[in-house]
Motif scaffolding. Sequence first.
Motif, PDB file in Angstrom:
ATOM      1  N   GLU A  33      40.478  49.795  36.866  1.00 35.05           N
ATOM      2  CA  GLU A  33      41.816  49.874  37.468  1.00 35.05           C
ATOM      3  C   GLU A  33      42.723  50.815  36.679  1.00 35.05           C
ATOM      4  O   GLU A  33      43.604  51.453  37.235  1.00 35.05           O
ATOM      5  CB  GLU A  33      42.465  48.475  37.526  1.00 35.05           C
ATOM      6  CG  GLU A  33      41.823  47.521  38.530  1.00 35.05           C
ATOM      7  CD  GLU A  33      41.832  48.073  39.944  1.00 35.05           C
ATOM      8  OE1 GLU A  33      42.869  48.644  40.347  1.00 35.05           O
ATOM      9  OE2 GLU A  33      40.793  47.954  40.638  1.00 35.05           O
TER      10      GLU A  33
ATOM     11  N   LYS B 138      34.117  48.358  44.364  1.00 37.36           N
ATOM     12  CA  LYS B 138      35.216  48.558  45.316  1.00 37.36           C
ATOM     13  C   LYS B 138      34.877  48.005  46.701  1.00 37.36           C
ATOM     14  O   LYS B 138      35.717  47.410  47.353  1.00 37.36           O
ATOM     15  CB  LYS B 138      35.562  50.047  45.390  1.00 37.36           C
ATOM     16  CG  LYS B 138      36.155  50.506  44.045  1.00 37.36           C
ATOM     17  CD  LYS B 138      36.911  51.804  44.126  1.00 37.36           C
ATOM     18  CE  LYS B 138      37.676  52.029  42.812  1.00 37.36           C
ATOM     19  NZ  LYS B 138      37.479  53.360  42.262  1.00 37.36           N
ATOM     20  N   LYS B 139      33.617  48.197  47.133  1.00 41.98           N
ATOM     21  CA  LYS B 139      33.256  47.788  48.497  1.00 41.98           C
ATOM     22  C   LYS B 139      32.781  46.324  48.547  1.00 41.98           C
ATOM     23  O   LYS B 139      33.027  45.613  49.503  1.00 41.98           O
ATOM     24  CB  LYS B 139      32.151  48.718  49.010  1.00 41.98           C
ATOM     25  CG  LYS B 139      31.703  48.473  50.433  1.00 41.98           C
ATOM     26  CD  LYS B 139      31.947  49.675  51.351  1.00 41.98           C
ATOM     27  CE  LYS B 139      31.704  49.322  52.795  1.00 41.98           C
ATOM     28  NZ  LYS B 139      30.334  49.654  53.211  1.00 41.98           N
TER      29      LYS B 139
END
Lengths: 181, 478
Positions: A33, B138-139
């Motif tokens: 992040e 992310k997915k």
Amino acid sequence: MAKPKIATASLAGCFGCHMSILDIDERILQLIEIVDFDKSPIDDIKKFTGQCAVGLIEGGCANEENVHVLQDFRRHCDILIAVGDCAINGDIPALRNNIPLKECLDEAYLNGPSVFNPEKIIPNDKELPLCLDRVYPCSEVVKIDYSLPGCPPNAEIIWQALVAILNNKPLDLPYEIIKYD
Amino acid sequence: MSTTKKVIIEPVTRVEGHGKVSILLDENNKVSQARFHIVEFRGFERFIQGRPYWEVPVLVQRLCGICPVSHHLAAAKAMDKIVGVDKLTPTAEKMRRLMHYGQMFQSHVLHFFHLCSPDLLFGFDADPMIRNIIGVAKKYPELAVQGVMMRKYGQEIIKATAGKKIHGTGAIPGGINKNLSIAERDVFLKDLNQMVEWSRGALKIAKNYTVENLEKIKPFGSFDSNHLSLIRQDGAMDLYHGNLRAITATGEKIFDQVDYSKYLDYIVEGVKSWSYMKFPFIKSIGPEKGWYRVGPLARINTCDFIDTPEAEAARKEFMAVTNGKPNNITMAYHWARMIELLHSIEKIKELLNDKDLQGTDLVVKGHRREEGVGLIEAPRGTLFHHYKVNENDQVVMANLIVSTTHNNEPMNSAVRKVAQDHISGVPKITEGLLNHIEVAIRAYDPCLSCATHAMGQMPLKVTLYDYQGGVIDMKIKE
Ligand code: SF4
């Protein structure tokens, strides 16, 4: 604002330092992040996409290719960190420094008890990068900004150091976690 | 005059250039040669000489930061022999086993979730910018979190048994240097059911993937081969200890229940000029046909059964696909690996509930010997350590055949097969084609220079030359 980029590489090491980076566990999700990973074995980026804030180097230089990779890292990273004893002083791979390279090759390819080599071949193909005469620590090849000792440095130290550098703060480690082996 | 073109596929990183592939094409763009080169050399066998023997189980771990426990334990088993110990105390053996199953668990998780899941989830031809663990995070965040937490569980078990997650010191010649406290045990018991549950899930993903894509992956980088592994006296899979068994591609036994200290009578290693990795083969069959596979696929193929219920049920399903005959499908490695993942957590459960782990009898003493051989089934396959020690306690001979080395010829065969099936006759090289070659190599979870492969995708440089060495086409996979 774009996130800072970090890159990592393993030269002549055992990959244990990269494993120790993974040992920050859940914080990996936090890490992706706050930074973008550039060239690194943990993603699919093989060539620098731009200038990086931080480069982490595992391992010393044992062959010509290690040297090229390290020089490339120096050019592309504002701050270069030697992670672990191999990068700092060669560590175990440098045990070969007291022994002529030929003896090491002979032992592995001619003398070993399970070797079957009637033609007495020693690997020498042009596809193989040249070995260096000895294993060099990274600081003998390029300028290194910071070193994290340990074999490997523990994950907590790697994490604290990254956070400090990314926030431009001094590294303040509790005494108990400063131990190296 | 015949013309030849040369294609170089160079993994420059995924651990900066420890392996690369070269392919020679004839004038019709047909593949005439394909080779997988290992380009790093370190010389452990020689520089370990002169070191005191008790240092060895700690020193040799630096071969590999991904499976250090395997080297630690194989060396410790060899050093048990040097100090004259043939049988450890129950506490010592079970602590070592727990350490080993923790290692097997974390390594298989690392390979499945961090390394190969992007290929399976996104496809071999997917955009390389998402085809990586960060893309998975992310997915499919839930899956990524599972991978991270499972790996952590394995690493914590290693720490509790070896003192340290990477390069621990737990095993010592003749035993172990600590037991497992009740407090340590209870921490692992707390998360155990979750780990079993997630292991079942991972196994299901691997199985469904294989079954649903069977027709496509059956020929992918596949070929018939012999298989080798350690096996328990009763034929059960045993990842920590056993005797050697080798079978042919159709399941006939080549040798069985061989005492591994006699390995030199059965296995030798060839040398080729274009790779630092040697090429082992079974002596009685010879270099042409005597090579074999090791690792999860070979272990499932060679054993008669698995001694934990859920993994045994999974093994039966696996064997049904090939009607009980050995499975020679390269991509089936993934399914086999996840069966072992479930087996490992079942074993961890058994061990955590065993009171012997709190025992205090840790080390046995014996009469000093000069030679010791130690074998173990490492995550990637059978690992051989063999040492001789002089009267000053110094190592005078070290012979290491690491797991990935046994798979050298098989990985070369897989590369040749994929090159022939997918690159022959193709004028242009695409990134997806390159990844096909990597996918085949990756199925073996190779640990180049016993560690070089690690995580991520291999970066590749492919250059197509004409017969005079001029560059026709170059593609760098980024
Ligand atoms: S410092 Fe230790 S852990 Fe890091 S690469 Fe070197 S041997 Fe491996």
